[in-house]
Design a protein around this motif. Structure first.
Motif, PDB file in Angstrom:
ATOM      1  N   GLN A 195       0.848  -1.179   0.000  1.00  6.86           N
ATOM      2  CA  GLN A 195       0.000   0.000   0.000  1.00  6.86           C
ATOM      3  C   GLN A 195       0.883   1.227   0.000  1.00  6.86           C
ATOM      4  OE1 GLN A 195      -3.208   0.039   2.737  1.00  6.86           O
ATOM      5  NE2 GLN A 195      -3.697   2.161   2.348  1.00  6.86           N
ATOM      6  N   LYS A 196       0.523   2.215  -0.831  1.00  8.98           N
ATOM      7  CA  LYS A 196       1.305   3.428  -0.955  1.00  8.98           C
ATOM      8  C   LYS A 196       0.388   4.617  -0.705  1.00  8.98           C
ATOM      9  CE  LYS A 196       4.263   1.303  -4.360  1.00  8.98           C
ATOM     10  NZ  LYS A 196       5.347   0.843  -3.596  1.00  8.98           N
ATOM     11  N   THR A 197       0.890   5.603   0.007  1.00  6.58           N
ATOM     12  CA  THR A 197       0.143   6.816   0.280  1.00  6.58           C
ATOM     13  C   THR A 197       1.081   7.991   0.073  1.00  6.58           C
ATOM     14  OG1 THR A 197      -1.176   5.680   1.940  1.00  6.58           O
ATOM     15  CG2 THR A 197      -1.204   8.075   2.001  1.00  6.58           C
ATOM     16  N   ARG A 198       0.614   9.031  -0.611  1.00  4.52           N
ATOM     17  CA  ARG A 198       1.407  10.247  -0.753  1.00  4.52           C
ATOM     18  C   ARG A 198       0.503  11.411  -1.076  1.00  4.52           C
ATOM     19  NH1 ARG A 198       5.006  10.465  -6.136  1.00  4.52           N
ATOM     20  NH2 ARG A 198       5.041  12.628  -5.620  1.00  4.52           N
TER      21      ARG A 198
ATOM     22  N   GLY B  27       0.970  14.240  -8.117  1.00  6.52           N
ATOM     23  CA  GLY B  27       1.919  13.154  -8.238  1.00  6.52           C
ATOM     24  C   GLY B  27       1.226  11.860  -7.899  1.00  6.52           C
ATOM     25  N   LEU B  28       1.712  10.806  -8.466  1.00  8.30           N
ATOM     26  CA  LEU B  28       1.080   9.509  -8.281  1.00  8.30           C
ATOM     27  C   LEU B  28       2.061   8.502  -7.710  1.00  8.30           C
ATOM     28  CD1 LEU B  28      -0.777   9.186 -11.698  1.00  8.30           C
ATOM     29  CD2 LEU B  28      -1.759   9.802  -9.506  1.00  8.30           C
ATOM     30  N   PRO B  29       1.556   7.529  -6.964  1.00  8.55           N
ATOM     31  CA  PRO B  29       2.417   6.432  -6.540  1.00  8.55           C
ATOM     32  C   PRO B  29       2.918   5.664  -7.764  1.00  8.55           C
ATOM     33  CG  PRO B  29       0.326   6.402  -5.340  1.00  8.55           C
ATOM     34  CD  PRO B  29       0.201   7.408  -6.439  1.00  8.55           C
ATOM     35  N   ALA B  30       4.055   5.025  -7.631  1.00 10.12           N
ATOM     36  CA  ALA B  30       4.613   4.229  -8.722  1.00 10.12           C
ATOM     37  C   ALA B  30       3.584   3.197  -9.190  1.00 10.12           C
ATOM     38  CB  ALA B  30       5.887   3.535  -8.260  1.00 10.12           C
ATOM     39  N   GLY B  31       3.426   3.070 -10.484  1.00 10.50           N
ATOM     40  CA  GLY B  31       2.490   2.114 -11.066  1.00 10.50           C
ATOM     41  C   GLY B  31       1.103   2.664 -11.333  1.00 10.50           C
ATOM     42  N   ALA B  32       0.803   3.846 -10.832  1.00 12.89           N
ATOM     43  CA  ALA B  32      -0.543   4.403 -10.995  1.00 12.89           C
ATOM     44  C   ALA B  32      -0.831   4.768 -12.446  1.00 12.89           C
ATOM     45  CB  ALA B  32      -0.728   5.612 -10.101  1.00 12.89           C
ATOM     46  N   GLU B  33       0.166   5.301 -13.148  1.00 16.35           N
ATOM     47  CA  GLU B  33      -0.070   5.701 -14.538  1.00 16.35           C
ATOM     48  C   GLU B  33      -0.521   4.518 -15.381  1.00 16.35           C
ATOM     49  OE1 GLU B  33       3.677   7.082 -14.333  1.00 16.35           O
ATOM     50  OE2 GLU B  33       3.113   9.107 -13.752  1.00 16.35           O
ATOM     51  N   ARG B  34       0.081   3.364 -15.134  1.00 11.17           N
ATOM     52  CA  ARG B  34      -0.303   2.155 -15.873  1.00 11.17           C
ATOM     53  C   ARG B  34      -1.759   1.799 -15.575  1.00 11.17           C
ATOM     54  NH1 ARG B  34       3.385  -1.773 -13.925  1.00 11.17           N
ATOM     55  NH2 ARG B  34       1.853  -2.090 -12.319  1.00 11.17           N
ATOM     56  N   LEU B  35      -2.148   1.899 -14.311  1.00 10.61           N
ATOM     57  CA  LEU B  35      -3.518   1.578 -13.924  1.00 10.61           C
ATOM     58  C   LEU B  35      -4.512   2.564 -14.541  1.00 10.61           C
ATOM     59  CD1 LEU B  35      -5.290  -0.287 -12.110  1.00 10.61           C
ATOM     60  CD2 LEU B  35      -5.023   1.424 -10.327  1.00 10.61           C
ATOM     61  N   LEU B  36      -4.126   3.833 -14.620  1.00 10.20           N
ATOM     62  CA  LEU B  36      -5.021   4.870 -15.141  1.00 10.20           C
ATOM     63  C   LEU B  36      -5.018   4.955 -16.663  1.00 10.20           C
ATOM     64  CD1 LEU B  36      -4.207   7.607 -12.514  1.00 10.20           C
ATOM     65  CD2 LEU B  36      -6.329   6.277 -12.694  1.00 10.20           C
TER      66      LEU B  36
ATOM     67  N   GLN C   2      -8.954  -5.691 -11.103  1.00  9.83           N
ATOM     68  CA  GLN C   2      -8.565  -6.922 -10.426  1.00  9.83           C
ATOM     69  C   GLN C   2      -8.163  -6.593  -8.995  1.00  9.83           C
ATOM     70  OE1 GLN C   2      -5.734  -8.588 -13.214  1.00  9.83           O
ATOM     71  NE2 GLN C   2      -7.375  -9.654 -14.285  1.00  9.83           N
ATOM     72  N   PHE C   3      -6.927  -6.856  -8.592  1.00 11.64           N
ATOM     73  CA  PHE C   3      -6.532  -6.613  -7.208  1.00 11.64           C
ATOM     74  C   PHE C   3      -5.706  -5.344  -7.050  1.00 11.64           C
ATOM     75  CE2 PHE C   3      -7.220 -11.211  -7.564  1.00 11.64           C
ATOM     76  CZ  PHE C   3      -8.258 -11.323  -6.656  1.00 11.64           C
ATOM     77  N   ARG C   4      -5.679  -4.502  -8.076  1.00 11.07           N
ATOM     78  CA  ARG C   4      -4.983  -3.223  -7.987  1.00 11.07           C
ATOM     79  C   ARG C   4      -6.050  -2.134  -7.888  1.00 11.07           C
ATOM     80  NH1 ARG C   4      -2.012  -2.209 -12.909  1.00 11.07           N
ATOM     81  NH2 ARG C   4      -3.727  -3.289 -13.882  1.00 11.07           N
ATOM     82  N   TRP C   5      -5.768  -1.100  -7.109  1.00  5.83           N
ATOM     83  CA  TRP C   5      -6.740  -0.008  -6.958  1.00  5.83           C
ATOM     84  C   TRP C   5      -6.026   1.282  -6.627  1.00  5.83           C
ATOM     85  CZ3 TRP C   5      -6.835   2.435  -2.238  1.00  5.83           C
ATOM     86  CH2 TRP C   5      -6.287   1.750  -1.156  1.00  5.83           C
ATOM     87  N   ILE C   6      -6.727   2.377  -6.913  1.00  7.93           N
ATOM     88  CA  ILE C   6      -6.244   3.708  -6.554  1.00  7.93           C
ATOM     89  C   ILE C   6      -7.446   4.547  -6.144  1.00  7.93           C
ATOM     90  CG2 ILE C   6      -6.315   4.598  -8.926  1.00  7.93           C
ATOM     91  CD1 ILE C   6      -3.689   6.161  -8.140  1.00  7.93           C
ATOM     92  N   THR C   7      -7.262   5.337  -5.094  1.00 10.23           N
ATOM     93  CA  THR C   7      -8.312   6.228  -4.612  1.00 10.23           C
ATOM     94  C   THR C   7      -7.748   7.644  -4.525  1.00 10.23           C
ATOM     95  OG1 THR C   7      -9.404   4.503  -3.331  1.00 10.23           O
ATOM     96  CG2 THR C   7      -9.848   6.772  -2.672  1.00 10.23           C
ATOM     97  N   PHE C   8      -8.527   8.578  -5.022  1.00  6.58           N
ATOM     98  CA  PHE C   8      -8.197  10.004  -4.955  1.00  6.58           C
ATOM     99  C   PHE C   8      -9.216  10.658  -4.040  1.00  6.58           C
ATOM    100  CE2 PHE C   8      -6.915   8.525  -9.132  1.00  6.58           C
ATOM    101  CZ  PHE C   8      -5.659   9.085  -9.315  1.00  6.58           C
ATOM    102  N   GLU C   9      -8.753  11.535  -3.143  1.00  4.91           N
ATOM    103  CA  GLU C   9      -9.650  12.273  -2.261  1.00  4.91           C
ATOM    104  C   GLU C   9      -9.362  13.763  -2.387  1.00  4.91           C
ATOM    105  OE1 GLU C   9      -8.676  10.752   1.584  1.00  4.91           O
ATOM    106  OE2 GLU C   9      -9.734   8.872   1.258  1.00  4.91           O
ATOM    107  N   GLY C  10     -10.396  14.582  -2.280  1.00  6.52           N
ATOM    108  CA  GLY C  10     -10.207  16.021  -2.322  1.00  6.52           C
ATOM    109  C   GLY C  10     -11.524  16.764  -2.358  1.00  6.52           C
TER     110      GLY C  10
ATOM    111  N   MET D 179      -4.069   7.211  -2.591  1.00  9.92           N
ATOM    112  CA  MET D 179      -3.604   5.962  -1.995  1.00  9.92           C
ATOM    113  C   MET D 179      -4.009   4.809  -2.885  1.00  9.92           C
ATOM    114  SD  MET D 179      -6.191   5.726   1.197  1.00  9.92           S
ATOM    115  CE  MET D 179      -7.736   6.597   0.998  1.00  9.92           C
ATOM    116  N   GLY D 180      -3.341   3.707  -2.744  1.00  8.18           N
ATOM    117  CA  GLY D 180      -3.698   2.556  -3.524  1.00  8.18           C
ATOM    118  C   GLY D 180      -2.760   1.396  -3.346  1.00  8.18           C
ATOM    119  N   ILE D 181      -3.128   0.292  -3.929  1.00  6.14           N
ATOM    120  CA  ILE D 181      -2.280  -0.880  -4.052  1.00  6.14           C
ATOM    121  C   ILE D 181      -2.110  -1.097  -5.545  1.00  6.14           C
ATOM    122  CG2 ILE D 181      -2.054  -3.348  -3.673  1.00  6.14           C
ATOM    123  CD1 ILE D 181      -3.627  -3.001  -1.089  1.00  6.14           C
TER     124      ILE D 181
END
Length: 136
Positions: free
Chosen positions: A4-7, A11-20, A82-90, A133-135
């Motif tokens: 799990q990554k939070t920042r 900017g995005l956690p590593a791997g987020a661009e691929r998911l998006l 699948q088992f990867r996810w990302i959440t944006f809050e604001g 945040m996301g996995i």
């Protein structure tokens, strides 16, 4: 193994661009006047430079009423593949400004390779992301 990554955004956690990169939908969560959650499947785009999520919709939707009734309450959008996810809050704003709507449409087309439905009263929800945040 992914962790799990939070920042803070932008900017995005590593791997987020691929998911998006894929044409996936997300689930937008807003709060009703009574405080209960309203969840709606939506298509959205991420603007890393501006730290904004953009969602195209019409001004008559419940999510628009909820954002306008609670402008100081954060909302969230989550995309899972699948088992990867990302959440944006604001915090979110709703705009009918033609330039902002056009930018939302442009980014929608970039992500989904087709324009959003051409419905009367098209608006853009802009979420100023303060937490990601996301996995991945």
């Amino acid at each position: 193994m992914d962790q799990q990554k939070t920042r803070q955004a932008p900017g995005l956690p590593a791997g987020a661009e691929r998911l998006l990169a894929g044409p996936h939908t997300g689930v937008l969560t807003t709060l009703r006047r009574d405080g209960s959650a309203h969840l709606a499947p939506v298509r959205f785009s991420w603007d890393d430079e501006a730290g904004l999520i953009r969602v195209m919709t019409t001004g008559s939707r419940a999510k628009i009423r909820n954002i306008r009734a609670n402008p100081d309450r954060p909302i969230a959008i989550c995309q899972a593949v699948q088992f990867r996810w990302i959440t944006f809050e604001g915090l979110a704003t709703v705009s009918e400004d033609p330039e902002r709507v056009a930018e939302g449409v442009r980014r929608y087309i970039l992500r989904y390779a087709a324009p959003p439905p051409n419905l009367p009263g098209l608006v853009v929800i802009e979420i100023a992301v303060h937490h990601v945040m996301g996995i991945l």
